[in-house]
Design a protein around this motif. Structure first.
Motif, PDB file in Angstrom:
ATOM      1  N   VAL A   1     -30.033 -22.562 -32.360  1.00 33.45           N
ATOM      2  CA  VAL A   1     -30.518 -22.476 -33.639  1.00 33.45           C
ATOM      3  C   VAL A   1     -31.443 -21.046 -33.930  1.00 33.45           C
ATOM      4  O   VAL A   1     -31.238 -20.461 -34.978  1.00 33.45           O
ATOM      5  N   GLY A   2     -32.214 -20.968 -32.889  1.00 32.20           N
ATOM      6  CA  GLY A   2     -32.821 -19.669 -33.137  1.00 32.20           C
ATOM      7  C   GLY A   2     -32.096 -18.278 -33.129  1.00 32.20           C
ATOM      8  O   GLY A   2     -32.114 -17.530 -33.936  1.00 32.20           O
ATOM      9  N   ILE A   3     -30.934 -18.229 -32.349  1.00 32.15           N
ATOM     10  CA  ILE A   3     -30.235 -17.194 -32.206  1.00 32.15           C
ATOM     11  C   ILE A   3     -29.363 -16.872 -33.636  1.00 32.15           C
ATOM     12  O   ILE A   3     -29.176 -16.037 -34.397  1.00 32.15           O
ATOM     13  N   GLY A   4     -28.776 -18.309 -34.153  1.00 30.27           N
ATOM     14  CA  GLY A   4     -28.276 -18.355 -35.461  1.00 30.27           C
ATOM     15  C   GLY A   4     -29.307 -17.919 -36.559  1.00 30.27           C
ATOM     16  O   GLY A   4     -28.671 -17.121 -37.542  1.00 30.27           O
ATOM     17  N   GLY A   5     -30.485 -18.287 -36.321  1.00 25.00           N
ATOM     18  CA  GLY A   5     -31.261 -18.051 -37.522  1.00 25.00           C
ATOM     19  C   GLY A   5     -31.456 -16.887 -37.577  1.00 25.00           C
ATOM     20  O   GLY A   5     -31.706 -16.038 -38.903  1.00 25.00           O
ATOM     21  N   VAL A   6     -31.749 -16.080 -36.394  1.00 21.14           N
ATOM     22  CA  VAL A   6     -32.218 -14.636 -36.626  1.00 21.14           C
ATOM     23  C   VAL A   6     -31.037 -13.723 -37.112  1.00 21.14           C
ATOM     24  O   VAL A   6     -31.213 -12.895 -37.610  1.00 21.14           O
ATOM     25  N   VAL A   7     -29.843 -14.116 -36.675  1.00 20.45           N
ATOM     26  CA  VAL A   7     -28.539 -13.333 -37.099  1.00 20.45           C
ATOM     27  C   VAL A   7     -28.417 -13.579 -38.430  1.00 20.45           C
ATOM     28  O   VAL A   7     -28.312 -12.587 -39.334  1.00 20.45           O
ATOM     29  N   ALA A   8     -28.531 -14.762 -39.303  1.00 24.42           N
ATOM     30  CA  ALA A   8     -28.686 -15.103 -40.539  1.00 24.42           C
ATOM     31  C   ALA A   8     -29.505 -14.333 -41.135  1.00 24.42           C
ATOM     32  O   ALA A   8     -29.217 -13.757 -42.187  1.00 24.42           O
ATOM     33  N   TYR A   9     -30.808 -14.070 -40.687  1.00 28.70           N
ATOM     34  CA  TYR A   9     -31.889 -13.424 -41.376  1.00 28.70           C
ATOM     35  C   TYR A   9     -31.530 -12.145 -41.153  1.00 28.70           C
ATOM     36  O   TYR A   9     -31.840 -11.237 -42.556  1.00 28.70           O
ATOM     37  N   SER A  10     -31.095 -11.455 -40.289  1.00 30.62           N
ATOM     38  CA  SER A  10     -30.790 -10.192 -40.082  1.00 30.62           C
ATOM     39  C   SER A  10     -29.578  -9.758 -41.111  1.00 30.62           C
ATOM     40  O   SER A  10     -29.672  -8.713 -41.962  1.00 30.62           O
ATOM     41  N   VAL A  11     -28.741 -10.604 -41.195  1.00 31.22           N
ATOM     42  CA  VAL A  11     -27.601 -10.154 -42.297  1.00 31.22           C
ATOM     43  C   VAL A  11     -28.315 -10.378 -43.765  1.00 31.22           C
ATOM     44  O   VAL A  11     -27.963  -9.380 -44.526  1.00 31.22           O
ATOM     45  N   ALA A  12     -29.047 -11.323 -43.979  1.00 34.73           N
ATOM     46  CA  ALA A  12     -29.674 -11.267 -45.328  1.00 34.73           C
ATOM     47  C   ALA A  12     -30.529 -10.002 -45.508  1.00 34.73           C
ATOM     48  O   ALA A  12     -30.575  -9.746 -46.957  1.00 34.73           O
ATOM     49  N   GLN A  13     -31.423  -9.511 -44.675  1.00 35.69           N
ATOM     50  CA  GLN A  13     -32.171  -8.488 -44.822  1.00 35.69           C
ATOM     51  C   GLN A  13     -31.356  -7.086 -45.022  1.00 35.69           C
ATOM     52  O   GLN A  13     -31.789  -6.425 -45.433  1.00 35.69           O
ATOM     53  N   ARG A  14     -30.167  -7.149 -44.422  1.00 36.28           N
ATOM     54  CA  ARG A  14     -29.547  -5.771 -44.328  1.00 36.28           C
ATOM     55  C   ARG A  14     -28.311  -5.938 -45.424  1.00 36.28           C
ATOM     56  O   ARG A  14     -27.328  -5.286 -44.999  1.00 36.28           O
TER      57      ARG A  14
ATOM     58  N   ALA B   1     -23.844 -18.970 -27.428  1.00 37.38           N
ATOM     59  CA  ALA B   1     -24.625 -18.069 -28.092  1.00 37.38           C
ATOM     60  C   ALA B   1     -23.588 -17.124 -28.862  1.00 37.38           C
ATOM     61  O   ALA B   1     -23.971 -17.116 -30.047  1.00 37.38           O
ATOM     62  N   ALA B   2     -22.554 -16.747 -28.297  1.00 38.82           N
ATOM     63  CA  ALA B   2     -21.342 -16.006 -29.272  1.00 38.82           C
ATOM     64  C   ALA B   2     -20.958 -16.955 -30.663  1.00 38.82           C
ATOM     65  O   ALA B   2     -21.034 -16.277 -31.569  1.00 38.82           O
ATOM     66  N   LEU B   3     -20.818 -18.079 -30.269  1.00 39.56           N
ATOM     67  CA  LEU B   3     -20.316 -19.080 -31.257  1.00 39.56           C
ATOM     68  C   LEU B   3     -21.444 -19.396 -32.337  1.00 39.56           C
ATOM     69  O   LEU B   3     -21.348 -19.314 -33.475  1.00 39.56           O
ATOM     70  N   ALA B   4     -22.788 -19.370 -31.876  1.00 44.11           N
ATOM     71  CA  ALA B   4     -23.830 -19.402 -32.878  1.00 44.11           C
ATOM     72  C   ALA B   4     -24.225 -18.368 -33.451  1.00 44.11           C
ATOM     73  O   ALA B   4     -24.664 -18.557 -34.726  1.00 44.11           O
TER      74      ALA B   4
ATOM     75  N   VAL C   1     -21.715 -18.414 -18.237  1.00 45.20           N
ATOM     76  CA  VAL C   1     -20.598 -18.358 -19.039  1.00 45.20           C
ATOM     77  C   VAL C   1     -20.658 -19.340 -20.132  1.00 45.20           C
ATOM     78  O   VAL C   1     -20.515 -19.069 -21.367  1.00 45.20           O
ATOM     79  N   ALA C   2     -21.087 -20.631 -19.903  1.00 39.90           N
ATOM     80  CA  ALA C   2     -21.125 -21.367 -20.868  1.00 39.90           C
ATOM     81  C   ALA C   2     -22.217 -21.208 -22.010  1.00 39.90           C
ATOM     82  O   ALA C   2     -22.032 -21.057 -23.417  1.00 39.90           O
ATOM     83  N   PHE C   3     -23.361 -20.793 -21.764  1.00 37.83           N
ATOM     84  CA  PHE C   3     -24.455 -20.292 -22.567  1.00 37.83           C
ATOM     85  C   PHE C   3     -23.892 -19.184 -23.350  1.00 37.83           C
ATOM     86  O   PHE C   3     -24.109 -19.085 -24.497  1.00 37.83           O
ATOM     87  N   PHE C   4     -23.428 -18.037 -22.603  1.00 37.62           N
ATOM     88  CA  PHE C   4     -22.939 -16.881 -23.552  1.00 37.62           C
ATOM     89  C   PHE C   4     -21.926 -17.413 -24.296  1.00 37.62           C
ATOM     90  O   PHE C   4     -21.933 -16.830 -25.441  1.00 37.62           O
ATOM     91  N   GLY C   5     -21.006 -18.101 -23.999  1.00 37.93           N
ATOM     92  CA  GLY C   5     -20.000 -18.581 -25.072  1.00 37.93           C
ATOM     93  C   GLY C   5     -20.627 -19.154 -26.251  1.00 37.93           C
ATOM     94  O   GLY C   5     -20.204 -19.082 -27.273  1.00 37.93           O
TER      95      GLY C   5
ATOM     96  N   GLU D   1     -25.641  -6.788 -31.743  1.00 40.36           N
ATOM     97  CA  GLU D   1     -27.147  -6.553 -31.676  1.00 40.36           C
ATOM     98  C   GLU D   1     -27.936  -7.865 -31.269  1.00 40.36           C
ATOM     99  O   GLU D   1     -28.807  -7.667 -30.550  1.00 40.36           O
ATOM    100  N   VAL D   2     -27.300  -8.852 -31.380  1.00 40.51           N
ATOM    101  CA  VAL D   2     -28.174 -10.494 -30.959  1.00 40.51           C
ATOM    102  C   VAL D   2     -27.603 -10.721 -29.548  1.00 40.51           C
ATOM    103  O   VAL D   2     -28.253 -11.224 -28.916  1.00 40.51           O
ATOM    104  N   LEU D   3     -26.540 -10.336 -29.133  1.00 38.44           N
ATOM    105  CA  LEU D   3     -25.873 -10.682 -27.818  1.00 38.44           C
ATOM    106  C   LEU D   3     -26.636 -10.008 -26.690  1.00 38.44           C
ATOM    107  O   LEU D   3     -26.639 -10.051 -25.706  1.00 38.44           O
ATOM    108  N   GLY D   4     -26.927  -8.534 -27.309  1.00 38.51           N
ATOM    109  CA  GLY D   4     -27.815  -7.767 -26.315  1.00 38.51           C
ATOM    110  C   GLY D   4     -28.929  -8.512 -25.496  1.00 38.51           C
ATOM    111  O   GLY D   4     -29.330  -8.708 -24.510  1.00 38.51           O
TER     112      GLY D   4
END
Length: 662
Positions: free
Chosen positions: A552-565, A639-642, A633-637, A589-592
């Motif tokens: 949720v945190g990863i998805g939220g940060v990406v959503a905020y980043s998209v909204a701000q940019r 995170a990519a989906l989130a 592998v499971a977590f990275f996958g 940028e978030v997967l790094g």
């Protein structure tokens, strides 16, 4: 009242203390103890006291009687526990040394009649907790990790929420609001959110704790006493407010540091810069903590799977265990008692669906088996380690599906014979033929020499390491003085529980004064791993919560980043950048930070492996590469989906609309 010294002495009165549950269910909660008595083991006991509700000491028991009323003549037994209180000023190590010295003097005085080398002193709290201290510490650490994941999530959310309010804060500052006042305002909002969430969390915790106690009933000591009380709520409230202050202070200080003129000039336009390092650190921390939880849960689940799939050398499926404890005076003679035991086997064996009936003084999962060094009296050869000793009949092995490797099973009338398992035969005689060899009995101080007539496969205890366990068996009818409780093992073609009613009917028809108790070996086997299953379940729940929070945190940060940019993305797309390229850049940028957090989490799990290793079954390493790789592998996958859903929203941005709005 408690038992008196006279009642505790040799030849004392037949008196007893009883549990509160026994007093309520069997004695009618009669308050006048002078009127209360009951019969057990052929004796009539008078009740002197009722123990407090929930009282449990070392073992589950309903009746407590004096152990000093009968003379003790065996000095080779080492299955007794003595409870003592240290004298004032005496250290634990000094008492330990004193007991070792006392044991040495006893061995010197009594010689071969005692095989005690030392006395093992343990603190009572360690005995009551057993080996559960480490699992409890592990669960406490897991709860702390979940808290840290949640704090990182909240802190990143406050940063994002505060950034949107940058112009509002700048206007307040231009109107005269000081920085300290703004920080107080933001902290007040954070504490208010925390208070509301804390009340909701306490209500949820009340439900969850009740469920956890039911789930773990019988798996952890004194778990039934766990619950929410004033101390727990006070601790949680302090912890919640403290974390709200600490993790709300940083966003508040950071947000009030921005210049007023820059914020006012920015107006309502979205920013064009990338996220700050604070957000990347928050993402990395969330991922690292969640990965540690996932690795711990994965290792415990894999350990449980290894236990279940292990070939223990015997089969619990389809076996019903009947326990019979004849009271003193139940039979007029030994011959009558032996006849009763044999008739019970015959009656059970005649039931439809029963394929084998075996008898032993201990079941395969009983922890109280006799143990002693394995010794060949002819060659005076003793091997390292203790061997288990059981009294059984010839059907015991067939009922458990333990294979006969050499020789034969016991036959009626056998005397001075023994059956050993393959591990004991190998340790004592190596490649020599074990049939006909001599082995010393553990059931008398003289060490009677027994002739080996059979060798069976290794039937290991599921609770112990997979290393071969030495076992030796004697016919039960040759040691009647050692027979206390009889364990009938009944193998059936159908469901073991379906046999309980017909078996009880036939056994009570033989003697209705002898109590019986039933259990399936599958249930008992499940109970032996209940503590690990409970810890694995709770840790998996923690890991699941941590994973959800991190995603949720990863998805939220990406959503905020998209909204701000939006403005930046609109310009890029107007200049020819495709939606796929922009989406890939936003996701990268978030997967790094996710990869950095993943590496940190795996390293942390590797460093903390010692804490988990003690809970794992032999053969499963805390550095298990499959578990580590699977979690990565499971977590990275995940995170990519989130991050994919908010990143895809970039494709819906219309450059012309964004530019017109600015």
């Amino acid at each position: 009242r408690d038992l008196t010294d006279a009642e505790n002495a040799l030849g004392g009165s037949d008196v007893a203390l009883v549990s509160h549950a026994f007093w309520a269910t069997h004695l009618g909660s009669e308050p006048d103890l002078e009127r209360l008595s009951f019969t057990a083991y052929g004796n009539r006991y008078r009740v002197t006291g009722v123990l407090p509700p929930g009282f449990r000491f070392l073992y589950d028991a309903d009746v407590y009687i004096s152990a000093e009323r009968w003379p003790g003549t065996v000095r080779s037994a080492h299955a007794y526990r003595v409870v003592g209180r240290l004298a004032d000023g005496l250290s634990f190590s000094a008492a330990d040394q004193e007991m070792d010295a006392l044991t040495a003097r006893m061995k010197q005085e009594y010689g071969g009649s005692t095989n005690a080398e030392s006395a093992q002193l343990r603190r009572l709290d360690e005995v009551l907790l057993g080996n559960q201290r480490r699992p409890l510490v592990l669960l406490l650490a897991a709860a702390g990790l979940v808290l840290l994941v949640a704090c990182a999530n909240v802190a990143s959310t406050l940063l994002a929420r505060g950034s949107v309010r940058g112009r509002e804060l700048a206007v307040r500052t231009s109107l005269g609001a000081g920085r300290a006042r703004l920080i107080r305002q933001l902290l007040t909002e954070s504490l208010l959110l925390t208070s509301v969430a804390g009340v909701a969390g306490a209500a949820l915790a009340w439900t969850v704790v009740r469920g956890a106690v039911r789930l773990g009933s019988g798996s952890l000591p004194r778990l039934e006493t766990v619950g929410l009380d004033g101390r727990v709520l006070l601790m949680c409230a302090t912890l919640a407010l403290g974390t709200a202050f600490l993790f709300g202070l940083y966003p508040a200080v950071r947000l009030t540091r921005a210049g007023v003129s820059d914020a006012l000039r920015a107006g309502g336009r979205g920013g064009t810069g990338r996220r700050g390092r604070a957000w990347d650190a928050m993402i990395g921390a969330e991922v690292a903590f969640a990965v540690v939880l996932l690795v711990g849960a994965g290792l415990l689940v894999r350990s449980l799977a290894s236990i279940v799939s292990l070939d223990a050398g015997w089969r619990a499926e389809g076996v019903l265990q009947l326990s019979i404890t004849p009271p003193n005076g139940a039979f007029a003679s030994e011959a009558e008692g032996v006849s009763y035991v044999e008739r019970v086997s015959e009656e059970i064996g005649a039931l439809p669906g029963v394929t084998a009936v075996g008898l032993g003084t201990f079941g395969p999962l009983d922890a109280g088996t006799y143990t002693a060094p394995a010794r060949d009296p002819v060659r005076d050869r003793v091997v390292d380690g203790y061997a288990g000793w059981r009294l059984v009949d010839g059907g015991y092995f067939a009922a458990l599906s333990v294979p006969l490797l050499e020789g034969r099973f016991f036959a009626s009338g056998d005397r001075d014979v023994a059956i050993v398992n393959a591990a004991m035969a190998r340790e004592l005689w190596g490649d020599e033929d074990p049939i006909g060899q001599r082995v010393a009995s553990n059931f008398d101080s003289a060490g009677t020499s027994l002739r080996v007539v059979g060798v069976v496969g290794v039937a290991r205890d599921w609770r112990m390491d997979p290393a071969d366990q030495m076992e030796m068996f004697e016919p039960w009818w040759t040691r009647l003085d050692e027979v206390r409780t009889l364990r009938y093992l009944i193998r059936t073609e159908g469901r073991p529980a379906d046999l309980i009613a017909p078996v009880r009917t036939r056994v009570r028809a033989l003697n209705d004064r002898i109590p019986v108790e039933f259990a399936t070996l599958e249930d008992e086997l499940s109970a032996t791993t209940a503590d690990r299953r409970f810890v694995a379940s709770v840790l998996s729940a923690f890991a699941g919560v941590g994973l959800v929070l991190a995603l949720v945190g990863i998805g939220g940060v990406v959503a905020y980043s998209v909204a701000q940019r939006r403005r930046e993305i609109g310009i890029r797309m107007a200049l020819g950048a495709g939606a796929v390229r922009v989406r890939r850049q936003v996701r990268a940028e978030v997967l790094g930070p996710t990869l950095l957090g993943l590496a940190a989490g795996l390293a942390g799990a590797f460093l903390l492996s010692g804490t988990v290793q003690a809970l794992l079954y032999e053969g499963v390493s805390a550095h298990d590469p499959w578990t580590l790789a699977g979690v990565a592998v499971a977590f990275f996958g995940a995170a990519a989906l989130a991050s994919d859903v908010p990143a895809r929203r970039t494709a819906a941005i219309e450059p012309a609309g964004v530019l017109r709005s600015d």
